[in-house]
Design an enzyme around this catalytic site. Structure first.
Site, mmCIF file in Angstrom:
data_model
loop_
_atom_site.group_PDB
_atom_site.id
_atom_site.type_symbol
_atom_site.label_atom_id
_atom_site.label_comp_id
_atom_site.label_asym_id
_atom_site.label_seq_id
_atom_site.Cartn_x
_atom_site.Cartn_y
_atom_site.Cartn_z
ATOM 1 N N MET A 1 0.842 -1.195 0.000
ATOM 2 C CA MET A 1 0.000 0.000 0.000
ATOM 3 C C MET A 1 0.871 1.237 0.000
ATOM 4 S SD MET A 1 -2.940 1.309 -0.080
ATOM 5 C CE MET A 1 -3.162 3.076 -0.133
ATOM 6 N N GLU B 1 4.828 0.877 -5.662
ATOM 7 C CA GLU B 1 4.331 1.716 -4.563
ATOM 8 C C GLU B 1 5.076 3.050 -4.511
ATOM 9 O OE1 GLU B 1 1.642 0.683 -3.497
ATOM 10 O OE2 GLU B 1 1.846 -1.393 -4.161
ATOM 11 N N GLU C 1 -4.024 3.183 -10.734
ATOM 12 C CA GLU C 1 -3.481 1.832 -10.755
ATOM 13 C C GLU C 1 -3.031 1.401 -12.144
ATOM 14 O OE1 GLU C 1 -2.498 0.469 -8.274
ATOM 15 O OE2 GLU C 1 -3.681 1.282 -6.616
#
Length: 861
Positions: A263, A298, A320
């Protein structure tokens, strides 16, 4: 008010009636009674009488004030708090209590394995406090964390550490401030006891950035590759996109209990430990590659996702798809470009095409969702990346960079849409991209039909391309898409390449000065995420595989040749001997093995048969038994006919200390392929030879190569080697995931006892997503022989487990149900068995929204 199973639609998007500019959070961490105090500066954006609806789940409300005065909610439900009669601008204070230790869903703030951790994307922040949990509310955060100093010496959050101190009762506290406004999904907090690796990076403008990597105690030596990968990514982003990191510290924390891979929280990335920890003994070459890729992914989000974020969750591919494309570019620069592209194409063909053909079909910008977690999908991520790649191909590298620069110039610090991104590309290059936007709104996989006419007299080749996108469950009508369609013409004189622009339902393209009728290789570089329908002879496929210049089409020609012959064998049940396999396959393999390869990894991929998933996507109704039988016949034929060559490749394996370099990794990939075929050769000495490779191995790649070959060939050696492997690694959580996966994907008919035994292992826990995925993912998604048993026992086993898992972790349960959703693509008997299990799930009164959406969509279609 939202209802548990109510859908949300993109068309219903409205800007928030209120926004939050600044948030001051205080956490007093306790296992079961963590107190969260949130002080927010709120500003009205809508009408005077607008209500403020705050999202909240699994919260105990302790106090609520507006500008220091107690406030009674107009309404309070399990999912929301509604406030009315509010001033235009005010300070909102909310005090809640939460139970992190019992938060097995691993969303919001949870405690697992002794560590407090957060996961707020997509909608986890509402499990921490009542808030406007939507990405278009961007605020600056100040965070104070208070916890027991002995248990939790490391207290981390986003931004820069500005204060710290000790309390009299053995607790300590820290304060973090993030100078950049961000949506709440990027909030992060970690409290634990870690080993920490540190380094520094100097940006192109001369700023010093502290790098900190936090890992479980004893795993420090496994963090160096991740740290080196981070520095590579930082340098690459500066060189390729001119983007520098913007804080004084960049932190990465590795945890074992995590629903996702990682994340991108601003300045504090939280990672699943499998994408951080690596050394030669415990990690494979693929692990090293994946760590480098995910670390980069990330980090790249710092600009494509954090500095510029999504207006709403329907725009998820904005960050994304774009960031996956960027990490693919990075990986291709770091490793074998051919291998990286083949991996990407395989994901699209095996998984994304399946999603397009199933009940969960959706565009890369969905129109409607019930549970946002269900749309963290291969369509949004990987097809989204392919759409970005097509855009780059259309504009050229220079034009694409101009578009990226304008995108950041216009939208830094904003929450925007996919249309905003495409518009920046169009404006920067002075082009019209209206038709291109259809890729964002239209679901399904286009099929391009290729027909050719060769005129020897005029040395002219005419290609007729036609495109058709079949209806999907979510959309009936389809329009033509702009498709960059790469072709390579291969004849005895050489090859010629061109990218054709297909934008209509049918178009003709003329090639002049074509001296002889060429073999036509389609989709050079996998130029678009489409299926190709083309009649092509075995001889032409072999010519492309051996003489083509584009690495992708060389590999693809091998895959097509294998696929055609597997399907022929599958439909002819009378052919049950490997001697009946076509000589064309032998001719291809013999030519490929004649001389040492320039790219060992590419050769390894060319020698690999298409997977069951790839083959099943090529059939309207999946012939499970026929495909498994035919594939095995071809493996046996190639294993036995070229047994001497497989033995030689294994015997001549490089004898050198392990290093993760491109050259070594490529040769180990070829060794893997040789060991796979050797295991299937039925040579008397094969098991002895493989056992020797296992004993000599100094690295996990080679070790797993032996185990996988023995497993797939069902050699008796497998059990003894697996027993030895378990004794060596029984205390290592990540390595034991590999052991679980090998057992769960073992091709055998009855897996009930095996699965039960695996779940009784002391290392297994239903609360740990990695363990769940290590067993049930391989069983349901990589073990067609066991999962697709004709009597339905495999489907029943999975459903029995999902009924337990759903109450523990709905997000993981929802991902594991995927193989059942495509039941209509199987024979009537299997269809009935799969439908019965979906109906069992649908009958559950307490079924999570995650599972409910997928199950009901599958049953409706």
């Amino acid at each position: 008010m939202s209802q548990p199973h109510q859908s949300m639609r993109l068309a219903d998007y409205r800007p928030p009636a209120y926004t939050i500019t600044d948030v001051d959070l205080t956490f007093e961490l306790e296992d079961h009674q963590t107190r969260v105090t949130a002080v927010s500066q709120v500003v009205r954006q809508g009408e005077t009488q607008a209500v403020l609806e705050l999202d909240g789940e699994h919260l105990t409300l302790l106090a609520l004030t507006v500008d220091g005065e107690d406030k009674t909610p107009e309404q309070q439900t399990d999912t929301a708090l509604v406030l009315t009669d509010l001033p235009e601008q005010f300070e909102l204070k909310v005090v809640t209590e939460i139970d992190p230790a019992n938060n097995t869903a691993l969303e919001g703030l949870y405690k697992s394995d002794g560590t407090f951790c957060t996961q707020c994307e997509a909608q986890g922040f509402r499990r921490i406090t009542y808030f406007l949990d939507r990405p278009d509310v961007m605020a600056k955060y100040s965070v104070k964390v208070i916890a027991d100093k002995h248990k939790y010496p490391s207290l981390l959050s986003n931004g820069n550490l500005v204060e710290r101190g000790d309390l009299d009762d053995g607790r300590h506290w820290v304060r973090w401030q993030d100078p950049f406004a961000k949506p709440c999904y990027l909030f992060a907090l970690v409290a634990g006891d870690f080993d920490c690796l540190t380094d520094r990076y100097t940006t192109g403008s001369g700023r010093e950035v502290a790098l900190e990597l936090y890992v479980d105690k004893g795993n420090r030596h496994r963090g160096y590759h991740a740290l080196a990968s981070l520095k590579k990514a930082m340098q690459w982003d500066e060189q390729v996109y001119g983007l520098e990191y913007d804080l004084g510290v960049y932190m990465v924390v590795a945890v074992d209990f995590f629903n996702m891979g990682a994340m991108e929280n601003k300045g504090l990335n939280i990672f699943n430990a499998k994408f951080v920890l690596a050394d030669a003994e415990s990690a494979t070459d693929d692990d090293y590659f994946n760590i480098e890729s995910v670390i980069a992914h990330e980090y790249f989000h710092n600009w494509t996702g954090n500095r510029v974020t999504c207006r709403d969750w329907f725009q998820l591919s904005l960050k994304e798809g774009l960031t996956v494309f960027r990490d693919q570019q990075f990986s291709a620069d770091m490793a074998s470009p051919a291998l990286v592209r083949i991996k990407q194409a395989r994901v699209i063909r095996e998984h994304q095409f399946a999603e397009d053909a199933g009940p969960m079909a959706h565009p890369i910008r969905p129109e409607e969702v019930m549970e946002m977690n269900n749309f963290y999908s291969v369509t949004v991520y990987d097809k989204g990346a392919e759409v970005i790649r097509m855009l780059q191909r259309l504009l050229g590298q220079g034009g694409f960079r101009k578009g990226m620069d304008l995108y950041f110039e216009r939208h830094d610090g904003q929450a925007v849409t996919c249309d905003d991104f495409v518009q920046a590309m169009a404006d920067a290059n002075g082009v019209d991209l209206e038709q291109f936007k259809r890729w964002y709104s239209q679901s399904g996989t286009p099929q391009v039909t290729v027909q050719s006419e060769y005129d020897a007299k005029h040395q002219q080749l005419i290609l007729t391309l036609s495109q058709h996108t079949p209806p999907t469950q979510d959309q009936a009508d389809k329009q033509p898409l702009p498709i960059p369609f790469g072709v390579e013409l291969v004849d005895e004189h050489g090859s010629r390449s061109e990218v054709l622009s297909l934008s209509e339902s049918e178009q003709r393209f003329c090639f002049d000065h074509v001296a002889s009728n060429p073999a036509i290789a389609c989709l050079t570089g996998f130029s678009a995420p489409v299926k190709v329908k083309q009649t092509i002879a075995d001889s032409d496929l072999i010519r492309i595989a051996l003489k083509g210049q584009d690495d992708f089409v060389r590999w693809d020609a091998c895959q097509t040749l294998f696929s055609q012959h597997i399907h022929q064998l599958a439909e002819d049940s009378s052919r049950n001997s490997s001697e009946q396999v076509s000589e064309a396959l032998s001719e291809l393999i013999a030519e490929l093995l004649k001389s040492p390869p320039e790219d060992a990894a590419l050769l390894a991929e060319m020698l690999m048969l298409p997977s069951f998933d790839t083959l099943s996507q090529q059939q309207d109704i999946v012939n499970v038994d026929g495909l498994l039988r035919a594939r095995k016949l071809i493996v046996t034929r190639l294993a036995q006919e070229f047994a001497t060559q497989w033995q030689q490749l294994v015997d001549e394996r490089p004898k050198q200390d392990y290093a993760y370099t491109a050259e070594q990794a490529n040769w180990r990939r070829l060794l893997d392929r040789a060991m796979f075929y050797l295991a299937h050769s039925e040579l008397p000495e094969a098991e002895t030879q493989l056992q020797q490779v296992y004993q000599d191995s100094d690295n996990m790649t080679q070790t797993l190569g032996v185990l996988t070959g023995c497993q797939q060939a069902n050699l008796s050696l497998f059990d003894s080697l697996m027993s030895d492997f378990e004794q060596l690694w029984r205390k290592d959580s990540l390595v034991m995931d590999k052991w679980f996966s090998l057992h769960a994907s073992r091709p055998q008919d009855d897996m009930a006892g095996q699965l039960e035994s695996l779940m009784e292992h002391p290392m297994y826990s239903i609360n740990n997503p990695n363990k769940v995925r290590a067993i049930w993912g391989p069983f349901a998604m990589r073990n067609p022989q066991a999962f697709h048993q004709a009597d339905g026992r495999g489907y029943r086993l999975l459903t029995d487990y999902l009924l337990n898992l759903d109450s523990v972790n709905p997000q993981v349960a929802s991902r594991l149900v995927t193989p059942l959703l495509a039941f209509k693509r199987f024979d009537l008997g299997r269809q009935q068995h799969m439908r019965q299990q979906l109906e069992r799930l649908a009958e559950q009164a307490t079924l999570s929204r995650d599972l409910y959406e997928k199950v009901t969509r599958a049953l409706k279609g």
